[in-house]
Design an enzyme around this catalytic site. Structure first.
Site, PDB file in Angstrom:
ATOM      1  N   ASP A  25      -6.915  -1.813   3.729  1.00  0.00           N
ATOM      2  CA  ASP A  25      -6.083  -2.823   3.191  1.00  0.00           C
ATOM      3  C   ASP A  25      -6.493  -4.219   3.662  1.00  0.00           C
ATOM      4  OD1 ASP A  25      -4.358  -0.901   2.035  1.00  0.00           O
ATOM      5  OD2 ASP A  25      -3.418  -0.371   3.970  1.00  0.00           O
TER       6      ASP A  25
ATOM      7  N   ASP B   3       0.905  -1.056   0.173  1.00  0.00           N
ATOM      8  CA  ASP B   3       0.229  -0.001  -0.121  1.00  0.00           C
ATOM      9  C   ASP B   3       0.918   1.216  -0.154  1.00  0.00           C
ATOM     10  OD1 ASP B   3      -2.315   1.638   0.615  1.00  0.00           O
ATOM     11  OD2 ASP B   3      -1.488   1.853   2.531  1.00  0.00           O
TER      12      ASP B   3
ATOM     13  N   ASP C 212      -1.491  -0.782   6.172  1.00  0.00           N
ATOM     14  CA  ASP C 212      -1.723  -0.441   7.564  1.00  0.00           C
ATOM     15  C   ASP C 212      -3.164  -0.171   7.980  1.00  0.00           C
ATOM     16  OD1 ASP C 212      -1.516   1.835   5.610  1.00  0.00           O
ATOM     17  OD2 ASP C 212      -1.359   3.115   7.436  1.00  0.00           O
TER      18      ASP C 212
END
Length: 649
Positions: free
Chosen positions: A545, A343, A541
């Site tokens: 996600d 990410d 995080d």
């Protein structure tokens, strides 16, 4: 093996129940009893051997004591497996072999088997204990009380009574009782229990602190943000407990194999006792002795011990460096990872935008334009607004209070300052006729660099252009480079716009970029990567996600900055948010796999060699015992090497 893991969990639970107390006799026996019993068995074996010529009767009595003391733990484990699971394991095979040898007068050989088998079992338990020591030491660091400030008075309360919003005082040298934010005071805090880093971190008003970390020389007033069971410290303990109990697929296969193999060995041993005397005119005593030798050398002790000690050693070593695996299966999977997908926001970047460029358009200088922009943005809570205010503060500028403030949803804000109307927001707010020449060139250039552009405007048009970008983590470039060196490809999955994503990807050297993604789109991309490459790791995080982390072969969450959803879903947690540790974890996984393969090849070779020697010309039971149990000890010691693994080795 499963009994040893169960014992390790019981040891951890007892450790948690007696925090702050002195070690009890039961705790001492749990930790050292098996090793002391093995040594006592060896001592009695030596005494009995020396007594044989003087008094055979006394020697047999001492041999029986050696059998009982050295074999008690393994006999209990074998009996429990037989009664509870109605199955056989290697412990029962060894006890049967030892008793069988004694029954035909080979007391010394039987006692040697019990001694070496108990010694290898004690060494295996030591491995488990070393692996549980990380969580045991963590539990010792868990604070029990906190100093609550209520109505101006101090009161010591159990941490379970602290709730969000409470104010606590943390004196020098005390452990911080709960997660929270510093409201007053300054100190250095040792966060090694959370991040694995031994260097203390300076803390002041506005800084986050974590339960279980150690306060330095200053006093801190902390506003509690989490209850005791929801703190990051509590999550770490739960994660390590999960890691201790979960077995990799290879270990589960080995345990199933052990049960089937044990039955086969017992059946063949029975045939070796019965058939030769009836069909080959071999004496019952010779047949029984050879069958006992076969029972010893064919038992899969070393094979069974090839996997779990190595896995637990690797998990323990990794935990000390701030990388927590929720189980050996994930370490095994990480060794096979072909692509690591990241990410962007909060993972490759710090999740905090900063002002990178200020370009003046009218007669205003950069400082004056920044001061005006900060004054306008001072009433906004938008992350970009906060970045502009922070940039002004860093330059020592003081924001003025604007009037007639109004938010233009999704676009920007407008207000009056110094009697003049001002607007700041997206570049799209500029009228088409005003976006030309230098203004258009500046906006296009900054957007091509992957930066977010905000334009400050007054009644005469654009005054200044501000470029902002999320700050890349200092270790990100090194982390990507190390993964490439390992032959692992990298990808970026982000909901951000294409230009911003590509600019950061180019700077870091990321191979593949997927931008403008919704959470469900990230899941789709992970599935595509899995089909193309095989095992995929996803690093994230945020709550958004979590679906992608669950879909990936290995989900990796940021421990300090990560959301609860990400932490719960992930298989691996980076407690200090250092993505550079991912490469270390992959190397550790590959090294663990290599050691396990070495162990299995060695164990199988020894078993085949000893069986062949026993059938070809026969070998003495002591030789079989030493070869069999010696190989078990060697594979355990080989696995223990992972406890001392250091990054970069």
């Amino acid at each position: 093996m499963s009994q040893a893991i169960h014992s390790m969990k019981e040891h951890t639970e007892r450790k948690g129940l007696r925090q702050g107390g002195s070690a009890t006799t039961a705790d001492w026996l749990s930790r050292y009893g098996e090793g002391m019993a093995a040594l006592a068995s060896g001592l009695l074996l030596a005494i009995a051997y020396m007594l044989e010529e003087a008094s055979y009767t006394w020697a047999v009595a001492v041999y029986i004591a050696a059998f009982a003391i050295g074999g008690f733990v393994k006999a209990k484990e074998g009996a429990l497996t037989l009664v509870r699971e109605r199955d056989l394991d290697v412990n029962l095979l060894m006890i049967v072999a030892a008793i069988g040898a004694a029954s035909i007068g080979y007391w010394t050989e039987g006692a040697v088997l019990i001694f070496i088998f108990s010694l290898s079992g004690a060494l295996e338990t030591y491995t488990m204990d070393r692996s549980s020591k990380d969580i045991s030491s963590l539990m010792d660091q868990k604070p029990e009380t906190g100093t609550l400030i209520q109505d101006g008075a101090e009161r010591i309360v159990p941490i379970d009574e602290l709730k969000a919003g409470d104010l606590v005082l943390v004196k020098p040298g005390e452990r911080i009782p709960s997660d929270g934010v510093v409201t007053e005071g300054a100190s250095d805090v040792n966060q090694a229990s959370i991040t694995g880093e031994s260097i203390p971190v300076d803390k002041g008003p506005g800084d986050a602190v974590y339960a279980g970390t150690l306060n330095g020389e200053g006093a801190l007033y902390v506003e509690v943000s989490q209850t005791s069971e929801s703190t990051l410290f509590a999550k770490i303990i739960r994660l390590v407990q999960e890691a201790q109990s979960e077995k990799p697929a290879s270990q589960r296969f080995m345990e199933r194999f052990e049960r089937l193999y044990a039955r086969a060995i017992l059946l063949i041993s029975a045939l070796l006792v019965a058939v030769p005397p009836l069909a080959m005119q071999v004496s019952w005593e010779q047949a029984f002795y050879k069958a006992m030798v076969f029972l010893v050398v064919a038992s899969p002790c070393a094979l069974v011990a090839s996997i779990m000690p190595a896995m637990l050693s690797a998990i323990s070593s990794s935990a000390r460096k701030g990388v927590l695996f929720k189980g050996g299966a994930h370490l095994e999977n990480l060794a096979n990872v072909r692509v690591v997908a990241f990410d962007k926001t909060g993972t490759l970047t710090q999740g905090q935008p900063v002002v990178t460029d200020i370009v003046s358009i009218q007669d205003y200088g950069e400082t004056e334009a920044l001061s005006i922009a900060a004054s306008l943005e001072s009433l906004s809570g938008h992350p970009l607004a906060k970045a502009i205010v922070r940039a002004a503060r860093e330059r020592g500028l003081t924001a003025e209070r604007p009037s007639e403030f109004s938010a233009l949803t999704g676009r920007g804000i407008q207000a009056k300052l110094g009697g003049e109307s001002w607007t700041i927001g997206k570049a799209s707010m500029l009228e088409e006729r005003d976006r030309h020449g230098r203004i258009a060139e500046t906006i296009d250039r900054l957007e091509d660099e992957g930066k977010t552009v905000s334009v400050l405007m007054n009644e005469r048009g654009a005054v200044a252009v501000f470029a902002l970008r999320d700050r890349i983590r200092p270790e990100a470039g090194r982390a990507i480079a190390r993964l490439k060196k390992l032959g692992v490809q990298t990808a970026m999955l982000t909901g951000d716009q294409e230009k911003t994503a590509r600019a950061i990807a180019v700077e870091l050297g990321i191979d593949q970029v997927y931008a403008d993604l919704m959470p469900e789109d990230k899941v789709g991309r992970i599935r595509e990567l899995k089909e193309a490459y095989g095992t995929i790791a996803m690093v994230g995080d945020g709550v958004n996600d979590a679906p992608a982390l669950a879909t990936a072969g290995v989900g990796i969450a940021m421990g300090a900055a990560g959301s609860d959803a990400a932490l719960e879903t992930a298989d691996v947690v980076l407690m200090n948010d250092d993505i550079g540790r991912i490469a270390d974890a992959i190397v550790l996984g590959k090294r663990a796999r290599r050691i396990i393969k070495q162990n299995m090849a060695f164990a199988l070779s020894v078993i085949v060699l000893l069986i062949a020697a026993n059938f070809a010309q026969g070998i003495a039971l002591p030789i079989g015992v030493v070869g069999h149990e010696g190989s078990t000890i060697l594979v355990i010691l080989n696995g223990l090497r992972l406890l001392g693994y250091r990054a970069g080795e």
